[in-house]
Write a protein that holds these residues in place. Sequence first.
Motif, PDB file in Angstrom:
ATOM      1  N   VAL A  55      25.243  18.649   9.314  1.00 42.97           N
ATOM      2  CA  VAL A  55      24.971  17.623   8.360  1.00 42.97           C
ATOM      3  C   VAL A  55      26.231  17.407   7.768  1.00 42.97           C
ATOM      4  CG1 VAL A  55      24.217  17.917   5.944  1.00 42.97           C
ATOM      5  CG2 VAL A  55      22.872  19.193   7.501  1.00 42.97           C
TER       6      VAL A  55
ATOM      7  N   LEU B 129      28.549  13.471   5.777  1.00 47.15           N
ATOM      8  CA  LEU B 129      28.486  12.183   5.163  1.00 47.15           C
ATOM      9  C   LEU B 129      29.733  11.677   5.378  1.00 47.15           C
ATOM     10  CD1 LEU B 129      27.417  10.551   2.544  1.00 47.15           C
ATOM     11  CD2 LEU B 129      28.410  12.191   1.100  1.00 47.15           C
TER      12      LEU B 129
ATOM     13  N   ALA C 136      25.296   9.255   6.936  1.00 51.84           N
ATOM     14  CA  ALA C 136      24.921  10.533   6.706  1.00 51.84           C
ATOM     15  C   ALA C 136      23.915  11.186   7.789  1.00 51.84           C
ATOM     16  CB  ALA C 136      24.175  11.009   5.249  1.00 51.84           C
TER      17      ALA C 136
ATOM     18  N   CYS D 139      21.284  14.271   8.180  1.00 54.30           N
ATOM     19  CA  CYS D 139      20.288  15.268   7.488  1.00 54.30           C
ATOM     20  C   CYS D 139      18.887  15.407   8.251  1.00 54.30           C
ATOM     21  CB  CYS D 139      20.162  15.044   6.238  1.00 54.30           C
ATOM     22  SG  CYS D 139      19.225  16.085   5.326  1.00 54.30           S
TER      23      CYS D 139
ATOM     24  N   GLN E 284      15.110  17.183   4.091  1.00 55.88           N
ATOM     25  CA  GLN E 284      14.802  16.244   2.984  1.00 55.88           C
ATOM     26  C   GLN E 284      15.925  15.899   2.365  1.00 55.88           C
ATOM     27  OE1 GLN E 284      11.581  14.925   2.075  1.00 55.88           O
ATOM     28  NE2 GLN E 284      12.706  13.889   0.571  1.00 55.88           N
ATOM     29  N   ALA E 285      16.438  14.579   2.213  1.00 51.95           N
ATOM     30  CA  ALA E 285      17.701  14.148   1.754  1.00 51.95           C
ATOM     31  C   ALA E 285      17.532  13.564   0.256  1.00 51.95           C
ATOM     32  CB  ALA E 285      18.308  13.065   2.411  1.00 51.95           C
ATOM     33  N   SER E 286      18.421  13.805  -0.465  1.00 48.69           N
ATOM     34  CA  SER E 286      18.412  13.425  -1.949  1.00 48.69           C
ATOM     35  C   SER E 286      18.976  11.865  -2.017  1.00 48.69           C
ATOM     36  CB  SER E 286      19.176  14.251  -2.723  1.00 48.69           C
ATOM     37  OG  SER E 286      20.528  14.279  -2.764  1.00 48.69           O
TER      38      SER E 286
ATOM     39  N   TRP F  16      17.396  11.563  11.834  1.00 51.18           N
ATOM     40  CA  TRP F  16      18.186  12.193  10.986  1.00 51.18           C
ATOM     41  C   TRP F  16      19.298  11.415  10.431  1.00 51.18           C
ATOM     42  CZ3 TRP F  16      22.836  11.575  13.509  1.00 51.18           C
ATOM     43  CH2 TRP F  16      22.580  11.301  14.737  1.00 51.18           C
TER      44      TRP F  16
ATOM     45  N   PHE G 167      25.133  13.854  -1.485  1.00 54.73           N
ATOM     46  CA  PHE G 167      23.849  13.965  -1.667  1.00 54.73           C
ATOM     47  C   PHE G 167      23.582  15.425  -1.377  1.00 54.73           C
ATOM     48  CE2 PHE G 167      24.562  13.927   2.972  1.00 54.73           C
ATOM     49  CZ  PHE G 167      23.480  14.266   3.592  1.00 54.73           C
ATOM     50  N   HIS G 168      22.086  15.783  -1.371  1.00 54.36           N
ATOM     51  CA  HIS G 168      21.874  16.755  -0.863  1.00 54.36           C
ATOM     52  C   HIS G 168      20.916  16.827   0.211  1.00 54.36           C
ATOM     53  CE1 HIS G 168      23.040  17.776  -5.036  1.00 54.36           C
ATOM     54  NE2 HIS G 168      22.999  19.018  -4.698  1.00 54.36           N
ATOM     55  N   CYS G 169      21.061  17.809   1.256  1.00 55.44           N
ATOM     56  CA  CYS G 169      20.219  17.710   2.295  1.00 55.44           C
ATOM     57  C   CYS G 169      19.572  19.364   2.327  1.00 55.44           C
ATOM     58  CB  CYS G 169      21.060  17.645   3.605  1.00 55.44           C
ATOM     59  SG  CYS G 169      20.209  17.919   5.147  1.00 55.44           S
TER      60      CYS G 169
END
Length: 161
Positions: free
Chosen positions: A37, A39, A56, A58, A61-63, A86, A106-108
């Motif tokens: 993962v 960025l 990015a 991931c 689920q990516a935010s 991904w 971001f969140h992965c």
Amino acid sequence: MRTTAIAAALLATLVAATPAFAQTTTTEPTSPEPLPVWLKLSAYSGHPGEKVSVAAACDDQASPLTTRALRVTQPLEANPEGHQPWALFAETVIRDVPEGSYPVSFHCGGDPVTVYFTVLDRDSSPAPGSGQTKKAPASSQGQTRVVPQGAPQTGDGSLAP
């Protein structure tokens, strides 16, 4: 005769030991390694108004991308044709915020991924195409040096002897 007896004894020993060597070990099926993962930004510093591309990785689920320094013009999205699901891409523009370093995140799958972007002062570089030259600080003799910009103009060599 003695050789035959030794060979027979050796063969009997090997036959008796074979089941111990022939045992198979069972292993659990291994799950594939998770994808890394990350960025990445096309630039990690810049002036307000400049564009910055974002990539990015991931596989969960990516935010959405969050940052105070960049205005997202195209949100993080996978390739519409489904290639490398991904891989996510976004486009941003540097906001007119005070110069400094800002987190871009971001969140992965719930885990945060953060890099830092530095907004440079708008006045630290001339406007593109303005033709202005930067002046270096005055030397001790009171002279002002002009710092050259761009590549030297040396010609193509066609007039060389």
